[in-house]
Motif scaffolding. Sequence first.
Motif, PDB file in Angstrom:
ATOM      1  N   ARG A 183       0.347  -1.251  -0.200  1.00  0.00           N
ATOM      2  CA  ARG A 183       0.165  -0.117   0.202  1.00  0.00           C
ATOM      3  C   ARG A 183       0.568   1.006  -0.116  1.00  0.00           C
ATOM      4  NH1 ARG A 183      -5.272   0.787  -2.110  1.00  0.00           N
ATOM      5  NH2 ARG A 183      -5.775   2.807  -1.269  1.00  0.00           N
ATOM      6  N   ALA A 184       1.646   1.710   0.692  1.00  0.00           N
ATOM      7  CA  ALA A 184       2.734   2.568   0.590  1.00  0.00           C
ATOM      8  C   ALA A 184       3.366   2.215  -0.674  1.00  0.00           C
ATOM      9  CB  ALA A 184       4.022   1.897   1.864  1.00  0.00           C
ATOM     10  N   PHE A 185       3.974   1.443  -1.035  1.00  0.00           N
ATOM     11  CA  PHE A 185       4.069   1.578  -2.584  1.00  0.00           C
ATOM     12  C   PHE A 185       3.085   2.557  -3.305  1.00  0.00           C
ATOM     13  CE2 PHE A 185       3.919  -0.026  -7.101  1.00  0.00           C
ATOM     14  CZ  PHE A 185       5.556   0.663  -7.321  1.00  0.00           C
ATOM     15  N   LEU A 186       2.299   1.941  -2.890  1.00  0.00           N
ATOM     16  CA  LEU A 186       0.760   2.563  -4.010  1.00  0.00           C
ATOM     17  C   LEU A 186       0.713   4.259  -3.689  1.00  0.00           C
ATOM     18  CD1 LEU A 186      -2.609   1.429  -4.481  1.00  0.00           C
ATOM     19  CD2 LEU A 186      -2.084   3.834  -4.126  1.00  0.00           C
ATOM     20  N   ILE A 187       1.099   4.015  -2.615  1.00  0.00           N
ATOM     21  CA  ILE A 187       1.051   6.119  -2.130  1.00  0.00           C
ATOM     22  C   ILE A 187       2.226   6.311  -3.115  1.00  0.00           C
ATOM     23  CG2 ILE A 187       0.951   7.388  -0.560  1.00  0.00           C
ATOM     24  CD1 ILE A 187      -0.729   5.387   0.709  1.00  0.00           C
TER      25      ILE A 187
END
Length: 274
Positions: free
Chosen positions: A59-63
């Motif tokens: 999720r942090a990568f997506l952001i």
Amino acid sequence: MAQPTEGRAPAYIDTTKASIARVYDYALGGKDNYEVDRETIERVRQVAPEVNMLAIDNRAFLIRAARFIATQTSITQYLDCGSGLPTAENTHQVVQRLQPEARVAYVDNDPTVIAHGQALLEDNEFTRFSAADIREPETVLADPTVQGFLDLDQPLALFQIGTIHHFDDAVDPQAIMARYIERLAPGSVVAIAHFFDPENADSELARRMEQVFVHSPMGSGRFRTHAEISGLFPGLELVDPGIVPCYRWWPDGPQLRTEDPVQRCIVGGVGIKR
Ligand code: SAM
């Protein structure tokens, strides 16, 4: 202990079958999940105590990928395949903070996401949701919601974040991505995060997690090698630093916790179509 969601499931939600979106929600610390969803993560936890980091790093990568595209390219339209349930910092919130009129089309086929997430994700005129199977690029791209909203002749950002490793073995993910990429205008970018087999001492951990995921109520979760994941970006030029563990892709700052081996079993990358 039962969580608040239990006991008030709407009739259209089958709480006896695990859902990828709800399993992911549980791994992220959310409340939109049921016992059968939690069971998948708890089984994997037996072999990988820090299993939640797969979801958190994804999720942090997506952001970060969304912020990168919004600031470092001129792209203002996004096709987010496999939106998942609404959580903090959805794609449209991240990019519209930087580009208020950026258009974001979400696609997902999970009944819980369709029923419960659609209204929350479509919270402004620049955001749409389409219920479709993302293993079928032609269907997704021809969907009236997508076609009428995004201009496929202009560059766009295509997200496949935490999705492809859930495709069943009957389909060829590289061929699917090739079909998407063929339809994208030059200048488009593709961001992918995928469970990873590092082919080193951490491979054993990846294989064990895969075995448990595939035989869990959720029933999916392939850990692919660097070569296999590179094949998901056919003809694209990878942005530095290439395909790396998600937490190492343009980190916001120093790693604040001790790295866990689980974190080396999910990678992300962003490719540009020249
Ligand atoms: N992309 C989000 C993120 O990275 O935070 C959510 C990731 S979640 C692990 C994967 C999502 O992909 C789920 O919501 C699931 O329903 C969706 N998904 C998986 N296979 C799909 C398919 N064939 N068609 C549409 N959606 C799919």
